[in-house]
Write a protein that holds these residues in place. Structure first.
Motif, PDB file in Angstrom:
ATOM      1  N   TRP A 120      36.015 -25.843  -7.083  1.00  0.00           N
ATOM      2  CA  TRP A 120      36.335 -27.253  -7.291  1.00  0.00           C
ATOM      3  C   TRP A 120      37.352 -27.316  -8.423  1.00  0.00           C
ATOM      4  N   ALA A 121      38.621 -27.425  -8.056  1.00  0.00           N
ATOM      5  CA  ALA A 121      39.682 -27.357  -9.057  1.00  0.00           C
ATOM      6  C   ALA A 121      39.626 -28.518 -10.036  1.00  0.00           C
ATOM      7  N   GLU A 122      39.007 -29.619  -9.630  1.00  0.00           N
ATOM      8  CA  GLU A 122      38.977 -30.784 -10.503  1.00  0.00           C
ATOM      9  C   GLU A 122      37.543 -31.175 -10.842  1.00  0.00           C
ATOM     10  N   TRP A 123      36.696 -30.173 -11.122  1.00  0.00           N
ATOM     11  CA  TRP A 123      35.342 -30.481 -11.583  1.00  0.00           C
ATOM     12  C   TRP A 123      35.295 -30.302 -13.093  1.00  0.00           C
ATOM     13  N   PRO A 124      34.719 -31.260 -13.792  1.00  0.00           N
ATOM     14  CA  PRO A 124      34.290 -32.570 -13.294  1.00  0.00           C
ATOM     15  C   PRO A 124      35.493 -33.492 -13.123  1.00  0.00           C
ATOM     16  N   PRO A 125      35.351 -34.538 -12.317  1.00  0.00           N
ATOM     17  CA  PRO A 125      36.498 -35.429 -12.094  1.00  0.00           C
ATOM     18  C   PRO A 125      36.862 -36.264 -13.315  1.00  0.00           C
ATOM     19  N   GLU A 126      35.935 -36.418 -14.271  1.00  0.00           N
ATOM     20  CA  GLU A 126      36.213 -37.219 -15.463  1.00  0.00           C
ATOM     21  C   GLU A 126      36.873 -36.349 -16.542  1.00  0.00           C
ATOM     22  N   GLU A 127      37.532 -37.016 -17.465  1.00  0.00           N
ATOM     23  CA  GLU A 127      38.082 -36.317 -18.629  1.00  0.00           C
ATOM     24  C   GLU A 127      36.933 -35.917 -19.551  1.00  0.00           C
ATOM     25  N   VAL A 128      36.960 -34.661 -20.024  1.00  0.00           N
ATOM     26  CA  VAL A 128      35.891 -34.131 -20.869  1.00  0.00           C
ATOM     27  C   VAL A 128      36.337 -34.165 -22.329  1.00  0.00           C
ATOM     28  N   GLU A 129      35.443 -34.661 -23.202  1.00  0.00           N
ATOM     29  CA  GLU A 129      35.747 -34.780 -24.625  1.00  0.00           C
ATOM     30  C   GLU A 129      35.258 -33.592 -25.440  1.00  0.00           C
ATOM     31  N   ASP A 130      34.081 -33.043 -25.077  1.00  0.00           N
ATOM     32  CA  ASP A 130      33.503 -31.968 -25.872  1.00  0.00           C
ATOM     33  C   ASP A 130      32.562 -31.157 -24.987  1.00  0.00           C
ATOM     34  N   LEU A 133      29.255 -27.833 -25.195  1.00  0.00           N
ATOM     35  CA  LEU A 133      28.420 -26.895 -25.933  1.00  0.00           C
ATOM     36  C   LEU A 133      27.544 -26.136 -24.948  1.00  0.00           C
ATOM     37  N   TYR A 134      26.935 -25.054 -25.444  1.00  0.00           N
ATOM     38  CA  TYR A 134      26.011 -24.265 -24.630  1.00  0.00           C
ATOM     39  C   TYR A 134      24.635 -24.332 -25.261  1.00  0.00           C
ATOM     40  N   THR A 135      23.625 -24.620 -24.445  1.00  0.00           N
ATOM     41  CA  THR A 135      22.254 -24.679 -24.950  1.00  0.00           C
ATOM     42  C   THR A 135      21.264 -24.459 -23.817  1.00  0.00           C
ATOM     43  N   THR A 136      20.210 -23.714 -24.094  1.00  0.00           N
ATOM     44  CA  THR A 136      19.092 -23.486 -23.163  1.00  0.00           C
ATOM     45  C   THR A 136      19.559 -23.130 -21.748  1.00  0.00           C
ATOM     46  N   GLY A 137      20.473 -22.180 -21.660  1.00  0.00           N
ATOM     47  CA  GLY A 137      20.866 -21.647 -20.356  1.00  0.00           C
ATOM     48  C   GLY A 137      21.878 -22.460 -19.584  1.00  0.00           C
ATOM     49  N   ALA A 138      22.484 -23.467 -20.202  1.00  0.00           N
ATOM     50  CA  ALA A 138      23.439 -24.313 -19.480  1.00  0.00           C
ATOM     51  C   ALA A 138      24.554 -24.763 -20.400  1.00  0.00           C
ATOM     52  N   PHE A 139      25.704 -25.010 -19.803  1.00  0.00           N
ATOM     53  CA  PHE A 139      26.819 -25.637 -20.512  1.00  0.00           C
ATOM     54  C   PHE A 139      26.710 -27.150 -20.327  1.00  0.00           C
ATOM     55  N   ILE A 140      26.951 -27.879 -21.398  1.00  0.00           N
ATOM     56  CA  ILE A 140      26.866 -29.332 -21.380  1.00  0.00           C
ATOM     57  C   ILE A 140      28.236 -29.896 -21.752  1.00  0.00           C
ATOM     58  N   PHE A 141      28.716 -30.844 -20.943  1.00  0.00           N
ATOM     59  CA  PHE A 141      30.029 -31.441 -21.154  1.00  0.00           C
ATOM     60  C   PHE A 141      29.870 -32.943 -21.383  1.00  0.00           C
ATOM     61  N   LEU A 142      30.576 -33.439 -22.386  1.00  0.00           N
ATOM     62  CA  LEU A 142      30.574 -34.864 -22.700  1.00  0.00           C
ATOM     63  C   LEU A 142      31.828 -35.507 -22.119  1.00  0.00           C
ATOM     64  N   THR A 143      31.650 -36.502 -21.262  1.00  0.00           N
ATOM     65  CA  THR A 143      32.799 -37.174 -20.658  1.00  0.00           C
ATOM     66  C   THR A 143      33.281 -38.309 -21.565  1.00  0.00           C
ATOM     67  N   LYS A 144      34.483 -38.798 -21.251  1.00  0.00           N
ATOM     68  CA  LYS A 144      35.054 -39.872 -22.051  1.00  0.00           C
ATOM     69  C   LYS A 144      34.218 -41.142 -21.952  1.00  0.00           C
ATOM     70  N   LYS A 145      33.468 -41.303 -20.840  1.00  0.00           N
ATOM     71  CA  LYS A 145      32.585 -42.459 -20.688  1.00  0.00           C
ATOM     72  C   LYS A 145      31.241 -42.254 -21.385  1.00  0.00           C
ATOM     73  N   GLU A 146      31.085 -41.097 -22.057  1.00  0.00           N
ATOM     74  CA  GLU A 146      29.868 -40.746 -22.791  1.00  0.00           C
ATOM     75  C   GLU A 146      28.698 -40.417 -21.874  1.00  0.00           C
ATOM     76  N   ASP A 147      29.001 -39.996 -20.642  1.00  0.00           N
ATOM     77  CA  ASP A 147      27.999 -39.408 -19.772  1.00  0.00           C
ATOM     78  C   ASP A 147      27.958 -37.900 -20.024  1.00  0.00           C
ATOM     79  N   ILE A 148      26.953 -37.243 -19.450  1.00  0.00           N
ATOM     80  CA  ILE A 148      26.773 -35.801 -19.632  1.00  0.00           C
ATOM     81  C   ILE A 148      26.865 -35.102 -18.287  1.00  0.00           C
TER      82      ILE A 148
END
Length: 398
Positions: A200-210, A212-227
């Motif tokens: 998926w060349a455009e995953w996630p479709p939203e712009e990502v702000e930040d 981190l890695y925690t408990t076996g997963a990468f977590i991405f913060l979107t510009k809309k402040e979703d995860i």
């Protein structure tokens, strides 16, 4: 007279030397104190003073105007004091884009010295000068039966484990050389020189702000402040197999706005929870300096498509938060840092501008400091530095 004073310092009782050493908060200054003279080295080795608390991050200020060499500032040393900082000549004009525990620094060396279109990405250890190669290009489909390579700029990165440990996976926010430039999320194995093809060349479709890695997963913060959550992917020679499911998107109820401009959003892992830190400026468009920070915790909230909400903390409750894209860290006053509660920030505004098109932008390096919940104000306590032609500041994490 000077000789008499020197002799007096050398003849201090062992217990006095121990008390002096115990009261030096800065790790670098403690190292220098142990080298004052032979009698001090003998006294410290004999007394075996208690291990001090783990050092807080250092603020690395880049080279500026060809005159100021890189320096770093220790929060515990009195804010405005600096230490000289050695970097290999080829790295002095590099662009810094994050760090990792153990004084690892992410940097991009400008191969063409000012062009900004060709960068060599590296991860270097500032104690041993061991380095690990990072990708400079991504494999992208051009034709159905063929693939090509496209230059990238890495904006921020997070690691699944220490970089020298087998199986280390990297997640990065990268910028592709499109026009206009496009930012994407990418995954690769530590040491890869090319980012493998992503299904998926455009995953996630939203712009990502930040991220981190925690408990076996990468977590991405979107510009809309979703995860967006992505379990550690399987990376093969030529492609990445993302482990996504229907729960990979966590929708948060939108927060109310109060008219202030958002300069940045950061994720910080603190006390087994993930916090959102928002950096705010005055609403005037020409004023890009931070004026306030707000810290939120995630709370359950079920209504329609939303399952969580960002709830403002009533206080930091002894937290010491250092924020930076991909390298935010949380510490506790109770661990030996009385009076240090607050949000410590650096001037990362320039990292939000395009990187791969045209010459590098000048980077402002003056909006660094501490925001205190108790005083509700910004204290620009770090040294001021002229604009840099190569890089914004960065935290170095001991």
């Amino acid at each position: 007279m000077a000789a008499d004073q020197s002799a007096g310092w050398a003849n201090l009782p062992d217990k006095v030397v121990h008390e002096i050493y115990r009261r030096i908060p800065c790790e670098v200054d403690r190292h220098h104190a142990g080298r004052v003279c032979l009698s001090w080295r003998v006294a410290l080795a004999k007394l075996k003073p208690p291990v001090p608390p783990a050092p807080l991050p250092w603020l690395l200020l880049p080279e500026a105007d060809g005159e100021h060499r890189p320096t770093f500032s220790c929060v515990l040393r009195g804010w405005r004091s600096t230490h000289p900082f050695f970097l290999p000549i080829g790295a002095r004009r590099a662009r810094y884009f994050g760090s990792y525990n153990g004084v690892w620094l992410f940097l991009a060396v400008d191969v063409l010295q000012g062009d900004g279109k060709a960068e060599d990405h590296l991860l270097i250890n500032l104690h041993s000068f061991q380095f690990v190669d990072l990708p400079n290009a991504m494999r992208v489909p051009i034709y159905q039966a063929d693939q090509g390579l496209q230059n990238i700029a890495i904006v921020a990165a997070a690691l699944s484990r220490p970089p020298t440990e087998r199986g280390c996976v990297v997640a990065g926010i990268i910028e592709l050389a499109h026009s206009p430039p496009a930012r994407r999320v990418a995954f690769w194995r530590m040491g890869d020189r090319v980012v493998p093809r992503h299904p998926w060349a455009e995953w996630p479709p939203e712009e990502v702000e930040d991220l981190l890695y925690t408990t076996g997963a990468f977590i991405f913060l979107t510009k809309k402040e979703d995860i967006r959550v992505c379990r550690e992917p399987a990376i093969h020679k030529d492609f990445v197999q993302l482990q996504l499911n229907l729960q990979s998107l966590v929708l948060f109820r939108p927060r109310g706005r109060d008219g202030q401009m958002v300069l940045g959003r950061y994720l910080v892992h603190s006390r087994r929870d993930v916090l959102l830190v928002v950096r705010l400026a005055a609403p005037l468009p020409y004023d890009q300096a931070a004026v306030e920070f707000r810290v939120f915790e995630s709370k359950k909230y079920v209504q329609g498509k939303y399952t969580r909400m960002w709830n403002a903390l009533s206080g930091l409750d002894g937290r010491i938060l250092f924020v930076g894209r991909g390298c935010s860290r949380s510490y506790e006053e109770a661990d030996g840092y009385p009076g240090m509660e607050g949000v410590y920030f650096l001037d990362d505004h320039s990292s939000r501008r395009p990187i791969v098109h045209g010459p590098r932008h000048a980077c402002r390096c003056s909006d660094n400091g501490k925001w205190s919940e108790a005083s509700l104000r910004i204290d620009r306590c770090f040294p001021e530095r002229a604009w840099s032609k190569c890089s914004p500041p960065v935290w170095i994490i001991p």
